[in-house]
Design an enzyme around this catalytic site. Structure first.
Site, PDB file in Angstrom:
ATOM      1  CB  ALA A  10      41.732  26.352  46.177  1.00 21.20           C
ATOM      2  CB  VAL A  13      44.211  35.474  43.724  1.00 21.23           C
ATOM      3  CG1 VAL A  13      44.877  36.091  44.682  1.00 21.23           C
ATOM      4  CG2 VAL A  13      43.966  35.940  42.527  1.00 21.23           C
ATOM      5  CG  ASP A  33      37.279  26.300  46.243  1.00 16.55           C
ATOM      6  OD1 ASP A  33      38.296  27.135  45.329  1.00 16.55           O
ATOM      7  OD2 ASP A  33      35.956  25.993  45.502  1.00 16.55           O
ATOM      8  CG  ASN A  95      32.179  38.159  43.759  1.00  9.75           C
ATOM      9  OD1 ASN A  95      32.511  37.158  43.040  1.00  9.75           O
ATOM     10  ND2 ASN A  95      33.193  38.601  43.050  1.00  9.75           N
ATOM     11  CB  VAL A 118      41.847  38.923  47.701  1.00 10.69           C
ATOM     12  CG1 VAL A 118      42.655  39.419  46.540  1.00 10.69           C
ATOM     13  CG2 VAL A 118      43.188  38.766  49.385  1.00 10.69           C
ATOM     14  CG  HIS A 175      41.466  47.847  43.301  1.00 10.18           C
ATOM     15  ND1 HIS A 175      42.624  47.581  43.301  1.00 10.18           N
ATOM     16  CD2 HIS A 175      41.224  46.474  42.960  1.00 10.18           C
ATOM     17  CE1 HIS A 175      43.431  46.158  42.050  1.00 10.18           C
ATOM     18  NE2 HIS A 175      42.832  45.818  42.073  1.00 10.18           N
TER      19      HIS A 175
HETATM   20  N1  APR Z   1      33.506  29.302  48.920  1.00 15.86           N
HETATM   21  C1  APR Z   1      35.007  29.495  48.897  1.00 15.86           C
HETATM   22  N2  APR Z   1      34.825  29.032  47.086  1.00 15.86           N
HETATM   23  C2  APR Z   1      33.965  29.588  46.610  1.00 15.86           C
HETATM   24  C3  APR Z   1      32.962  30.203  46.834  1.00 15.86           C
HETATM   25  C4  APR Z   1      32.220  29.772  47.824  1.00 15.86           C
HETATM   26  N3  APR Z   1      30.929  30.898  48.277  1.00 15.86           N
HETATM   27  N4  APR Z   1      32.909  30.863  45.575  1.00 15.86           N
HETATM   28  C5  APR Z   1      33.306  30.356  44.767  1.00 15.86           C
HETATM   29  N5  APR Z   1      34.744  30.073  44.905  1.00 15.86           N
HETATM   30  C6  APR Z   1      36.229  29.576  44.581  1.00 15.86           C
HETATM   31  C7  APR Z   1      36.323  29.106  43.546  1.00 15.86           C
HETATM   32  O1  APR Z   1      35.111  27.750  43.317  1.00 15.86           O
HETATM   33  C8  APR Z   1      37.302  29.226  42.903  1.00 15.86           C
HETATM   34  O2  APR Z   1      38.017  28.202  42.964  1.00 15.86           O
HETATM   35  O3  APR Z   1      36.682  31.082  44.609  1.00 15.86           O
HETATM   36  C9  APR Z   1      37.822  30.693  43.580  1.00 15.86           C
HETATM   37  C10 APR Z   1      37.987  31.944  42.792  1.00 15.86           C
HETATM   38  O4  APR Z   1      39.536  31.512  41.853  1.00 15.86           O
HETATM   39  P1  APR Z   1      39.792  31.996  41.198  1.00 15.86           P
HETATM   40  O5  APR Z   1      38.240  31.708  39.601  1.00 15.86           O
HETATM   41  O6  APR Z   1      40.948  31.555  39.714  1.00 15.86           O
HETATM   42  O7  APR Z   1      39.572  33.611  40.521  1.00 15.86           O
HETATM   43  P2  APR Z   1      41.044  34.340  41.125  1.00 15.86           P
HETATM   44  O8  APR Z   1      41.222  34.521  39.984  1.00 15.86           O
HETATM   45  O9  APR Z   1      41.898  33.169  42.527  1.00 15.86           O
HETATM   46  O10 APR Z   1      40.700  35.093  41.163  1.00 15.86           O
HETATM   47  C11 APR Z   1      39.718  35.465  43.116  1.00 15.86           C
HETATM   48  O11 APR Z   1      39.989  37.639  43.376  1.00 15.86           O
HETATM   49  O12 APR Z   1      41.570  39.448  42.409  1.00 15.86           O
HETATM   50  C12 APR Z   1      40.671  39.566  42.814  1.00 15.86           C
HETATM   51  O13 APR Z   1      38.778  39.851  41.089  1.00 15.86           O
HETATM   52  C13 APR Z   1      39.375  38.594  41.649  1.00 15.86           C
HETATM   53  O14 APR Z   1      37.738  38.619  42.470  1.00 15.86           O
HETATM   54  C14 APR Z   1      38.434  37.922  42.197  1.00 15.86           C
HETATM   55  C15 APR Z   1      39.393  36.569  43.172  1.00 15.86           C
END
Ligand code: APR
Length: 308
Positions: A10, A13, A33, A95, A118, A175
């Site tokens: 959440a 993206v 999340d 990741n 994504v 990508h």
């Molecule tokens: N389970 C659920 N959610 C998770 C987990 C998990 N195990 N680990 C991390 N998250 C959540 C984080 O808590 C965070 O809210 O994933 C979210 C990632 O959000 P952002 O840090 O804001 O990253 P964002 O800009 O959304 O990018 C997400 O998309 O474009 C790609 O490179 C980018 O890999 C990245 C992904």
């Protein structure tokens, strides 16, 4: 009954993708999340915009995978961004752990879903999601080409001085820095850009497209792009849910097309209700074919580093 889409992650993206899905009334959304309260709070906030935006679909936020059961599409945006001092391999491992656990938790609860990945590094994460899910490869797809092509289209419309609505652009391959913008299949209402722009300008645009994500990171400093990435993921969700069969560049499992075999990489594909319905093969110039081969090669090294 409305379709159901789970968005995992959440963050920027994921939340923006969820917002676009409910505002377009494509499906009800479960936003999940790992951070307690984050998805819940954002989902409540979005639901409180429903009266103003006038949408009847719903969104719930949760940390509980039980709520994702029987989703039609699962969009995975969970992960971390690369931090200073972190190698590409470190990012890959972190990741991979996150995406692997998300797929384990979601795939078994939604065995008929289509998974859209994504999280970066995209091509390797999509391969991992496919392996972990046990799904048919046509049901696990990565989002990259739609985004890269959308960036390319924007730069083309600026350079030509024409409406963005008349631009169709195609970017193939992995990508990353090795992605392959394909000018021959990038057109302004059917006219290839090679007829409209000099080769120098095309090369400048190609270069800017390859580094489109990095350009935005430089400005944002602490985060990466999310408006265009979320739009691009939702375009794929839409083509699947509405069975539109759009021809989009996506990260799909290639089985010999373009000389790529047993690998997830960006290729043009028809997207419908069963996922990737076919990979479309078109002739490429020798230079583009070679660039795509090189790009697939670098995707393979990253995918091999997963050791799965
Ligand atoms: N389970 C659920 N959610 C998770 C987990 C998990 N195990 N680990 C991390 N998250 C959540 C984080 O808590 C965070 O809210 O994933 C979210 C990632 O959000 P952002 O840090 O804001 O990253 P964002 O800009 O959304 O990018 C997400 O998309 O474009 C790609 O490179 C980018 O890999 C990245 C992904």
């Amino acid at each position: 009954m409305n379709k159901k889409v789970t968005v995992v992650g959440a963050g920027f993206v994921g939340a923006t993708a969820a917002q676009r899905i409910v505002e377009k009334e494509l499906a009800d959304v479960v936003l999940l999340d790992i951070v307690d309260g984050l998805a819940h709070g954002k989902a409540l906030d979005m639901m409180q915009s429903a009266a103003v935006e006038s949408f009847e679909t719903s969104i719930v936020g949760t940390t509980d995978y039980a709520e994702t059961e029987q989703s039609d599409v699962i969009v995975i945006t969970a992960g971390i961004a690369r931090k200073p001092g972190m190698s590409r391999d470190d990012l890959l491992k972190t990741n991979a752990g996150i995406v692997g656990s998300v797929v384990e938790q979601t795939a078994s609860r939604s065995p008929n879903a289509i998974i859209i990945v994504v999280s970066n590094p995209l091509d390797a994460m999509t391969y991992l999601a496919w392996k972990t899910s046990g799904f048919h490869p046509s049901k696990v797809i990565g989002m990259a080409g739609v985004l890269d092509s959308s960036r390319y289209a924007r730069f083309i419309s600026e350079a030509v001085g024409c409406s963005i609505k008349d631009v169709r652009a195609m970017v193939l391959g992995g990508h990353g820095d090795t992605m392959v913008p394909v000018p021959a299949y990038s057109t302004v209402n059917g006219v290839p850009i090679t007829e409209l722009l000099s080769s120098d300008i095309i090369e400048q645009i190609n270069h800017r497209t390859r580094h489109g994500g990095a350009e935005i990171v430089q400005y944002l400093k602490t985060g990466s792009a999310y408006y265009a990435p979320s739009s691009s993921a939702v375009a794929m969700v839409s083509s699947i849910l509405l069975d539109s069969k759009r021809l989009l560049p996506v990260c799909a499992y290639a089985t010999g097309q373009y000389g790529i075999d047993g690998l997830y990489c960006g290729v043009p594909a028809i997207l419908g209700q069963s996922g990737v319905e076919s990979i479309v093969t078109v002739p490429l110039s020798p230079a583009d074919a070679e660039a795509l081969k090189q790009s697939a090669h670098s995707v393979k090294s990253l995918t091999d580093a997963l050791s799965i």
